[in-house]
Design a protein around this motif. Sequence first.
Motif, PDB file in Angstrom:
ATOM      1  N   VAL A  20       0.867  -1.179   0.000  1.00 24.29           N
ATOM      2  CA  VAL A  20       0.000   0.000   0.000  1.00 24.29           C
ATOM      3  C   VAL A  20       0.904   1.231   0.000  1.00 24.29           C
ATOM      4  O   VAL A  20       2.137   1.113   0.149  1.00 24.29           O
ATOM      5  N   GLN A  24      -0.744   4.890   3.779  1.00 29.41           N
ATOM      6  CA  GLN A  24      -1.741   3.860   4.153  1.00 29.41           C
ATOM      7  C   GLN A  24      -1.123   2.773   5.023  1.00 29.41           C
ATOM      8  O   GLN A  24      -1.842   1.880   5.492  1.00 29.41           O
ATOM      9  N   PHE A  27      -2.609   1.562   8.204  1.00 28.83           N
ATOM     10  CA  PHE A  27      -3.951   0.962   8.164  1.00 28.83           C
ATOM     11  C   PHE A  27      -3.921  -0.560   8.181  1.00 28.83           C
ATOM     12  O   PHE A  27      -4.908  -1.202   8.527  1.00 28.83           O
ATOM     13  N   VAL A  28      -2.812  -1.164   7.746  1.00 30.73           N
ATOM     14  CA  VAL A  28      -2.826  -2.609   7.526  1.00 30.73           C
ATOM     15  C   VAL A  28      -1.429  -3.196   7.736  1.00 30.73           C
ATOM     16  O   VAL A  28      -0.427  -2.568   7.390  1.00 30.73           O
ATOM     17  N   LEU A  85      -7.371  -6.831   4.562  1.00 38.28           N
ATOM     18  CA  LEU A  85      -7.748  -6.553   3.171  1.00 38.28           C
ATOM     19  C   LEU A  85      -6.820  -5.462   2.673  1.00 38.28           C
ATOM     20  O   LEU A  85      -6.688  -4.415   3.315  1.00 38.28           O
ATOM     21  N   GLN A  92      -5.340   0.324  -6.949  1.00 33.14           N
ATOM     22  CA  GLN A  92      -6.487   0.650  -6.086  1.00 33.14           C
ATOM     23  C   GLN A  92      -7.553   1.399  -6.881  1.00 33.14           C
ATOM     24  O   GLN A  92      -7.253   2.038  -7.891  1.00 33.14           O
ATOM     25  N   GLY A  93      -8.795   1.319  -6.390  1.00 31.11           N
ATOM     26  CA  GLY A  93      -9.891   2.064  -7.021  1.00 31.11           C
ATOM     27  C   GLY A  93     -10.456   1.395  -8.262  1.00 31.11           C
ATOM     28  O   GLY A  93     -11.219   2.010  -9.006  1.00 31.11           O
ATOM     29  N   GLY A  95     -12.029  -1.714  -8.060  1.00 33.54           N
ATOM     30  CA  GLY A  95     -13.051  -2.692  -7.670  1.00 33.54           C
ATOM     31  C   GLY A  95     -12.509  -3.958  -7.016  1.00 33.54           C
ATOM     32  O   GLY A  95     -13.285  -4.813  -6.595  1.00 33.54           O
ATOM     33  N   SER A 120     -12.598  -4.525  11.720  1.00 36.43           N
ATOM     34  CA  SER A 120     -12.201  -3.292  12.411  1.00 36.43           C
ATOM     35  C   SER A 120     -11.251  -2.502  11.534  1.00 36.43           C
ATOM     36  O   SER A 120     -10.607  -3.059  10.641  1.00 36.43           O
ATOM     37  N   TYR A 121     -11.209  -1.208  11.780  1.00 36.45           N
ATOM     38  CA  TYR A 121     -10.416  -0.304  10.935  1.00 36.45           C
ATOM     39  C   TYR A 121     -10.110   0.946  11.722  1.00 36.45           C
ATOM     40  O   TYR A 121     -10.814   1.312  12.670  1.00 36.45           O
ATOM     41  N   ASN A 125      -9.829   5.862   8.503  1.00 37.17           N
ATOM     42  CA  ASN A 125      -9.761   5.149   7.217  1.00 37.17           C
ATOM     43  C   ASN A 125     -11.119   5.246   6.508  1.00 37.17           C
ATOM     44  O   ASN A 125     -11.940   4.329   6.534  1.00 37.17           O
ATOM     45  N   VAL A 127     -12.060   5.377   3.317  1.00 36.50           N
ATOM     46  CA  VAL A 127     -12.374   4.475   2.200  1.00 36.50           C
ATOM     47  C   VAL A 127     -12.878   3.144   2.743  1.00 36.50           C
ATOM     48  O   VAL A 127     -13.908   2.613   2.302  1.00 36.50           O
ATOM     49  N   ALA A 128     -12.149   2.604   3.746  1.00 34.67           N
ATOM     50  CA  ALA A 128     -12.545   1.319   4.337  1.00 34.67           C
ATOM     51  C   ALA A 128     -13.911   1.439   5.017  1.00 34.67           C
ATOM     52  O   ALA A 128     -14.795   0.597   4.801  1.00 34.67           O
ATOM     53  N   LEU A 131     -16.695   1.563   2.452  1.00 41.40           N
ATOM     54  CA  LEU A 131     -16.832   0.281   1.759  1.00 41.40           C
ATOM     55  C   LEU A 131     -17.567  -0.717   2.663  1.00 41.40           C
ATOM     56  O   LEU A 131     -18.528  -1.374   2.238  1.00 41.40           O
TER      57      LEU A 131
HETATM   58  C1  COA Z   1      -9.382  -0.171   1.328  1.00 42.37           C
HETATM   59  C2  COA Z   1      -8.930  -0.878   0.054  1.00 42.37           C
HETATM   60  C3  COA Z   1      -8.708  -2.356   0.326  1.00 42.37           C
HETATM   61  C4  COA Z   1     -10.078  -0.717  -0.977  1.00 42.37           C
HETATM   62  O1  COA Z   1      -9.718  -1.447  -2.144  1.00 42.37           O
HETATM   63  P1  COA Z   1      -9.859  -0.783  -3.610  1.00 42.37           P
HETATM   64  O2  COA Z   1      -9.685  -1.865  -4.587  1.00 42.37           O
HETATM   65  O3  COA Z   1      -8.968   0.386  -3.695  1.00 42.37           O
HETATM   66  O4  COA Z   1     -11.367  -0.283  -3.557  1.00 42.37           O
HETATM   67  P2  COA Z   1     -12.513  -0.494  -4.661  1.00 42.37           P
HETATM   68  O5  COA Z   1     -11.981  -0.077  -6.004  1.00 42.37           O
HETATM   69  O6  COA Z   1     -13.081  -1.853  -4.533  1.00 42.37           O
HETATM   70  O7  COA Z   1     -13.545   0.584  -4.202  1.00 42.37           O
HETATM   71  C5  COA Z   1     -14.420   0.395  -3.104  1.00 42.37           C
HETATM   72  C6  COA Z   1     -15.131   1.684  -2.849  1.00 42.37           C
HETATM   73  O8  COA Z   1     -14.219   2.650  -2.310  1.00 42.37           O
HETATM   74  C7  COA Z   1     -14.153   3.811  -3.132  1.00 42.37           C
HETATM   75  N1  COA Z   1     -12.750   4.237  -3.190  1.00 42.37           N
HETATM   76  C8  COA Z   1     -11.683   3.471  -3.509  1.00 42.37           C
HETATM   77  N2  COA Z   1     -10.550   4.196  -3.403  1.00 42.37           N
HETATM   78  C9  COA Z   1     -10.922   5.434  -3.038  1.00 42.37           C
HETATM   79  C10 COA Z   1     -10.212   6.616  -2.760  1.00 42.37           C
HETATM   80  N3  COA Z   1      -8.880   6.704  -2.832  1.00 42.37           N
HETATM   81  N4  COA Z   1     -10.918   7.696  -2.379  1.00 42.37           N
HETATM   82  C11 COA Z   1     -12.240   7.652  -2.268  1.00 42.37           C
HETATM   83  N5  COA Z   1     -12.979   6.544  -2.515  1.00 42.37           N
HETATM   84  C12 COA Z   1     -12.322   5.463  -2.896  1.00 42.37           C
HETATM   85  C13 COA Z   1     -14.653   3.358  -4.481  1.00 42.37           C
HETATM   86  O9  COA Z   1     -15.205   4.422  -5.207  1.00 42.37           O
HETATM   87  C14 COA Z   1     -15.696   2.330  -4.112  1.00 42.37           C
HETATM   88  O10 COA Z   1     -16.901   2.939  -3.744  1.00 42.37           O
HETATM   89  P3  COA Z   1     -18.235   2.728  -4.628  1.00 42.37           P
HETATM   90  O11 COA Z   1     -18.538   1.252  -4.524  1.00 42.37           O
HETATM   91  O12 COA Z   1     -19.224   3.596  -3.942  1.00 42.37           O
HETATM   92  O13 COA Z   1     -17.857   3.138  -5.988  1.00 42.37           O
HETATM   93  C15 COA Z   1      -7.639  -0.242  -0.549  1.00 42.37           C
HETATM   94  O14 COA Z   1      -7.860   1.123  -0.789  1.00 42.37           O
HETATM   95  C16 COA Z   1      -6.415  -0.426   0.331  1.00 42.37           C
HETATM   96  O15 COA Z   1      -5.680  -1.401   0.203  1.00 42.37           O
HETATM   97  N6  COA Z   1      -6.169   0.556   1.242  1.00 42.37           N
HETATM   98  C17 COA Z   1      -5.012   0.506   2.125  1.00 42.37           C
HETATM   99  C18 COA Z   1      -5.117  -0.623   3.133  1.00 42.37           C
HETATM  100  C19 COA Z   1      -6.386  -0.536   3.940  1.00 42.37           C
HETATM  101  O16 COA Z   1      -6.811   0.518   4.374  1.00 42.37           O
HETATM  102  N7  COA Z   1      -6.991  -1.722   4.148  1.00 42.37           N
HETATM  103  C20 COA Z   1      -8.180  -1.842   4.967  1.00 42.37           C
HETATM  104  C21 COA Z   1      -7.786  -1.966   6.399  1.00 42.37           C
HETATM  105  S1  COA Z   1      -9.201  -2.071   7.448  1.00 42.37           S
END
Ligand code: COA
Length: 155
Positions: A20, A24, A27-28, A85, A92-93, A95, A120-121, A125, A127-128, A131
């Motif tokens: 990541v 980030q 976060f993980v 996750l 990223q972003g 799906g 938990s997160y 965070n 985005v998490a 989601l």
């Molecule tokens: C959280 C994480 C796993 C999401 O995976 P991803 O493949 O990037 O996300 P997706 O493409 O599946 O998108 C999921 C949703 O988040 C939104 N999203 C993804 N990245 C985003 C960003 N940078 N800013 C805002 N929204 C975002 C998407 O629009 C989508 O929402 P929608 O369904 O309403 O369109 C990823 O961003 C990640 O690895 N983050 C760092 C580690 C982390 O935080 N892990 C979770 C620990 S609890």
Amino acid sequence: MPEIRPVTKENWKELIKLKVSDDQKHFVASNLYSIAEAQFGDDIPGEGHWDMFPYGIYDEGKPVGFLMVSYNYDFARFQGFILRLMVDESVQGKGYGKFGMNWMLEKYRADERVQVVGISYEPDNDVARKLYASLGFQETGEIVDGEALALLKLR
Ligand SMILES: CC(C)(COP(=O)(O)OP(=O)(O)OC[C@H]1O[C@@H](n2cnc3c(N)ncnc32)[C@H](O)[C@@H]1OP(=O)(O)O)[C@@H](O)C(=O)NCCC(=O)NCCS
């Protein structure tokens, strides 16, 4: 279409290369740490033993992310816990995170011993949080080890 593959002796070295972004990282845990942790599971006072299972998220044969489910059928409050996750910062972003979440929830739904799933997160965070909320997780208001706890009732 992405797919999920178990971590094996053949693929663990490519999965520990996924990263990541620097902002980030808090976060993980690293995938290397998670794969090590999964060898043993964990005994949590008051909860009992959690078994852990790590998987890679793949697309067109290439590793794009990592996830880890855990189980403790003896714990009354939640029997499944989504422990990890992550999606590589370069993809990223697209799906993959949502795909991984839906795959985990289907796995739990197919297991009648799992009534409630936890996750938990870190509270910042966003985005998490969004989601997980979109998939039905509801925050309990508790902060455990610095992370917000959310639960999803499956049955
Ligand atoms: C959280 C994480 C796993 C999401 O995976 P991803 O493949 O990037 O996300 P997706 O493409 O599946 O998108 C999921 C949703 O988040 C939104 N999203 C993804 N990245 C985003 C960003 N940078 N800013 C805002 N929204 C975002 C998407 O629009 C989508 O929402 P929608 O369904 O309403 O369109 C990823 O961003 C990640 O690895 N983050 C760092 C580690 C982390 O935080 N892990 C979770 C620990 S609890």
